[in-house]
Enzyme design. Structure first.
Site, PDB file in Angstrom:
ATOM      1  N   GLY A 159     -96.424  22.917  25.488  1.00 18.88           N
ATOM      2  CA  GLY A 159     -96.051  23.795  24.206  1.00 18.88           C
ATOM      3  C   GLY A 159     -96.592  25.192  24.250  1.00 18.88           C
ATOM      4  N   TYR A 160     -97.919  25.004  24.634  1.00 12.26           N
ATOM      5  CA  TYR A 160     -98.792  26.553  24.441  1.00 12.26           C
ATOM      6  C   TYR A 160     -97.988  27.308  25.651  1.00 12.26           C
ATOM      7  CZ  TYR A 160    -102.638  29.620  24.726  1.00 12.26           C
ATOM      8  OH  TYR A 160    -103.678  30.689  24.621  1.00 12.26           O
ATOM      9  N   ALA A 161     -97.634  26.808  27.062  1.00 12.39           N
ATOM     10  CA  ALA A 161     -97.153  27.523  27.886  1.00 12.39           C
ATOM     11  C   ALA A 161     -95.561  28.239  27.510  1.00 12.39           C
ATOM     12  CB  ALA A 161     -97.028  26.844  29.310  1.00 12.39           C
TER      13      ALA A 161
END
Length: 255
Positions: A159-161
């Site tokens: 999700g962060y990427a």
């Protein structure tokens, strides 16, 4: 005007999200050192915080707000309130963010949704609402906090990427439309920095050693490393820069 005068932010008002600590605090203090008044917002920012004290000690005004960036209604309400209270915001630093770690095969929807909402959706909404006023005035500076994962995939943080990849594209998308109207939109991509977000990595001896072994500078970055880049992108010194993501990574991406 000398080149040093171009870095002067006297008379400017900057809104910095995620201002309470870490990179956001470092950038906010830098803008104040350059002469700007600061509007600060974080999810749990109280009046009289350490960042408020440090900025006021520089002789600058600090106005605190609280906002839950995972709540879209709260973000829209904040955008309306802060502009009503502060009719002209000259600089916007979109730094608020979160990271949730879980292998991709086990990454629940709740983690994905929260990270995308905080790191991407909220930043789009705030930039649209505040940036549109900059476009009408014909002047403004917008800085996103990107990441090494704007360029790489990372491990256990899908999700962060995805959110930080989106920030890189959003930076260019806004710049393409707003550069002709005097609004500079750029991003800063931190490398591995000694902040809360990297605590798990720094506490893992194997991962920490592997990371340090790849950084040519030989150390974890510090919030202070972002002072110069933030002032540069917020000032007249960067007037011809649009849609650029500046790496502040100790040389990581060049390795």
């Amino acid at each position: 005007m000398t080149v040093l005068n171009k870095f002067d932010l006297s008379g400017k008002t900057a809104l910095v999200t995620g201002v309470k600590r870490g990179i956001g605090r470092g950038m906010a203090e830098a803008l104040a050192e350059a002469g700007a008044d600061v509007i600060g917002v974080s999810a749990s920012l109280e009046t009289g915080s350490d960042v408020q004290k440090s900025i006021e000690a520089l002789g600058r005004k600090f106005t605190p707000y609280k906002c839950d960036f995972s709540d879209r209604v709260a973000v829209k309400n904040f955008a309306s309130e802060v502009q009503s209270d502060n009719p002209q915001i000259d600089i916007l630093i979109n730094n608020a963010g979160t990271i949730l770690r879980k292998p991709a095969a086990e990454h629940p929807d709740e983690m994905w949704d929260k990270v995308i909402e905080v790191n991407l959706n909220a930043q789009f909404i705030l930039t649209r609402e505040i940036g549109s006023k900059m476009v009408k005035r014909g002047a403004g500076k917008i800085i996103f906090t990107a990441s090494l994962l704007t360029f790489q995939g990372g491990i256990t943080v899908p999700g962060y990427a995805a959110s930080k990849g989106g920030i890189g594209q959003l930076t260019m998308a806004f710049a393409n439309e707003w550069a002709a109207h005097g609004v500079n939109v750029n991003a800063i991509a931190p490398g591995y920095i000694n902040t809360d977000n990297t605590e798990a990595l720094r506490n893992d001896p194997e991962r920490s050693a592997a990371i340090l072994g790849r950084i040519p500078a030989g150390r974890w970055g510090l919030p202070e490393d972002f002072k110069g880049p933030a002032v540069f992108l917020a000032s007249d010194a960067s007037t011809y820069m649009h849609g650029h993501t500046m790496l502040v990574d100790g040389g990581w991406m060049g390795r």
